[in-house]
Design a protein around this motif. Structure first.
Motif, PDB file in Angstrom:
ATOM      1  N   LEU A  16      -6.705 138.755  15.738  1.00  0.00           N
ATOM      2  CA  LEU A  16      -7.911 138.385  14.891  1.00  0.00           C
ATOM      3  C   LEU A  16      -7.574 137.755  13.165  1.00  0.00           C
ATOM      4  CD1 LEU A  16      -8.058 142.477  14.511  1.00  0.00           C
ATOM      5  CD2 LEU A  16      -8.875 140.528  15.487  1.00  0.00           C
ATOM      6  N   LYS A  17      -8.877 137.044  13.218  1.00  0.00           N
ATOM      7  CA  LYS A  17      -8.357 136.101  12.061  1.00  0.00           C
ATOM      8  C   LYS A  17      -7.665 136.691  10.770  1.00  0.00           C
ATOM      9  CE  LYS A  17     -11.642 132.360  12.428  1.00  0.00           C
ATOM     10  NZ  LYS A  17     -13.272 131.267  12.055  1.00  0.00           N
ATOM     11  N   PHE A  18      -7.087 135.956   9.963  1.00  0.00           N
ATOM     12  CA  PHE A  18      -6.660 136.481   8.246  1.00  0.00           C
ATOM     13  C   PHE A  18      -5.097 137.297   9.240  1.00  0.00           C
ATOM     14  CE2 PHE A  18     -11.035 135.011   7.927  1.00  0.00           C
ATOM     15  CZ  PHE A  18     -10.665 133.998   6.851  1.00  0.00           C
ATOM     16  N   LYS A  19      -4.831 136.982  10.015  1.00  0.00           N
ATOM     17  CA  LYS A  19      -4.062 138.174  10.656  1.00  0.00           C
ATOM     18  C   LYS A  19      -2.808 137.630  10.807  1.00  0.00           C
ATOM     19  CE  LYS A  19      -6.053 142.630   9.819  1.00  0.00           C
ATOM     20  NZ  LYS A  19      -5.837 143.073   7.816  1.00  0.00           N
ATOM     21  N   SER A  20      -1.600 137.761  11.485  1.00  0.00           N
ATOM     22  CA  SER A  20      -0.367 137.268  11.394  1.00  0.00           C
ATOM     23  C   SER A  20       0.748 138.131  12.404  1.00  0.00           C
ATOM     24  CB  SER A  20      -0.094 135.872  10.336  1.00  0.00           C
ATOM     25  OG  SER A  20       0.429 136.194   9.536  1.00  0.00           O
ATOM     26  N   THR A  21       1.592 137.412  12.133  1.00  0.00           N
ATOM     27  CA  THR A  21       2.977 138.206  12.645  1.00  0.00           C
ATOM     28  C   THR A  21       3.442 138.677  11.573  1.00  0.00           C
ATOM     29  OG1 THR A  21       4.016 136.006  11.777  1.00  0.00           O
ATOM     30  CG2 THR A  21       4.321 137.037  14.164  1.00  0.00           C
ATOM     31  N   SER A  22       3.212 137.941  10.022  1.00  0.00           N
ATOM     32  CA  SER A  22       3.308 138.254   8.335  1.00  0.00           C
ATOM     33  C   SER A  22       3.004 139.646   8.067  1.00  0.00           C
ATOM     34  CB  SER A  22       3.458 137.586   7.545  1.00  0.00           C
ATOM     35  OG  SER A  22       4.275 136.120   7.737  1.00  0.00           O
ATOM     36  N   ASP A  23       1.969 139.959   8.502  1.00  0.00           N
ATOM     37  CA  ASP A  23       0.957 141.169   8.438  1.00  0.00           C
ATOM     38  C   ASP A  23       1.461 142.574   9.261  1.00  0.00           C
ATOM     39  OD1 ASP A  23      -1.284 140.578   7.009  1.00  0.00           O
ATOM     40  OD2 ASP A  23      -1.530 139.156   8.230  1.00  0.00           O
TER      41      ASP A  23
END
Length: 286
Positions: free
Chosen positions: A75-82
């Protein structure tokens, strides 16, 4: 793009590709397919149209809350950091309650090539898409072709009507659409069986989380959750790559910490022994 949707058709010249075979560096042997990278070259205009379609699909599913809440990949605006922030929050909230957080990380084997097209179109229908969109994707998945190239060698053209291309702009959102119903069903099964484990998902990587004062109890819960997951994945035409399954325990005590191993061998998995550090999605925990 709108014409493709309204006509429920994906042009044949966008379905053709060339697959470049590149050997991975420093491999002792090259008699295993995993010793090679496959780079798929696609029509540039087709890639641009798929990017626009992907953005519109994501807007629709996010607007309608179709995606599983802790599904943080694709998904956009989601990354491994989340994912790491969510895990860190769970760990520290467990420590506040004097509980050890135990995790079981798993990977879905060959996820993108294994997607069932019929199940995917059913997911699109369940997500509330227009029938023309569903019919478009029914056409999108069929009659795809590629040829393989290695240096100056070029093969014949082969049909590749399986799964979804991993490098496609549509792959992340189609993955999320395919996996969300499975995660909702998994959560329902875990609750009905009274298995108190939570779940975080990032693309084809998943993480079970169990919090208890006893690691032995957490291991039992993780084992049961893993067992339920295996059965559910099988129904969706998927499987776990057991060799990538890992376990790690987060304990706040400064005393000697020697947790018991987690034996998944009855389920076809490995026996997971405790370790001092763990790398997950590019982050190192210790």
């Amino acid at each position: 793009m709108n014409a493709c949707i309204h006509l429920e058709h994906w042009p044949s010249h966008f379905k053709q590709s060339s697959t470049i075979i590149i050997p991975k560096l420093n491999k002792q042997t090259y008699n295993n397919p995993k010793s090679f990278h496959l780079i798929v070259l696609l029509n540039t205009l087709g890639k641009l149209i798929k990017k626009v379609i992907a953005d519109r699909l994501q807007f629709h599913v996010v607007k309608n809350d179709f995606i599983y809440p802790s599904q943080l990949g694709g998904l956009k605006f989601k990354s491994t950091s989340d994912t790491e922030v969510a895990l860190t929050h769970a760990i520290r909230s467990g420590w506040v309650r004097n509980k050890t957080t135990s995790t079981l990380a798993f990977n879905i084997a060959q996820f993108f090539p294994s997607l069932n097209h019929q199940l995917l179109t059913l997911s699109l229908k369940k997500a509330g898409f227009d029938p023309r969109v569903i019919s478009f994707f029914a056409d999108f998945f069929i009659q795809r072709k590629t040829n393989y190239r290695w240096n100056k060698f070029s093969s014949l053209i082969y049909k590749v009507n399986v799964g979804v291309g991993q490098g496609s702009a549509l792959s992340p959102i189609l993955f999320a659409l395919y996996l969300s119903p499975l995660l909702y069903i998994l959560e329902k099964h875990l609750k009905s069986l009274n298995i108190p484990v939570s779940l975080i998902s990032f693309v084809d990587d998943g993480l079970f989380i169990s919090q208890n004062k006893s690691i032995a109890i957490s291991n039992v819960q993780l084992f049961c959750g893993y067992n339920v997951l295996l059965g559910l994945l099988k129904k969706f035409g998927l499987s776990i790559e057991h060799s990538k399954t890992e376990s790690f325990h987060f304990n706040r005590s400064h005393r000697t910490f020697n947790p018991p191993p987690l034996d998944l061998s009855p389920l076809g998995g490995p026996t997971l022994y405790p370790k001092s550090s763990w790398k997950y999605l590019g982050f190192i925990f210790d």
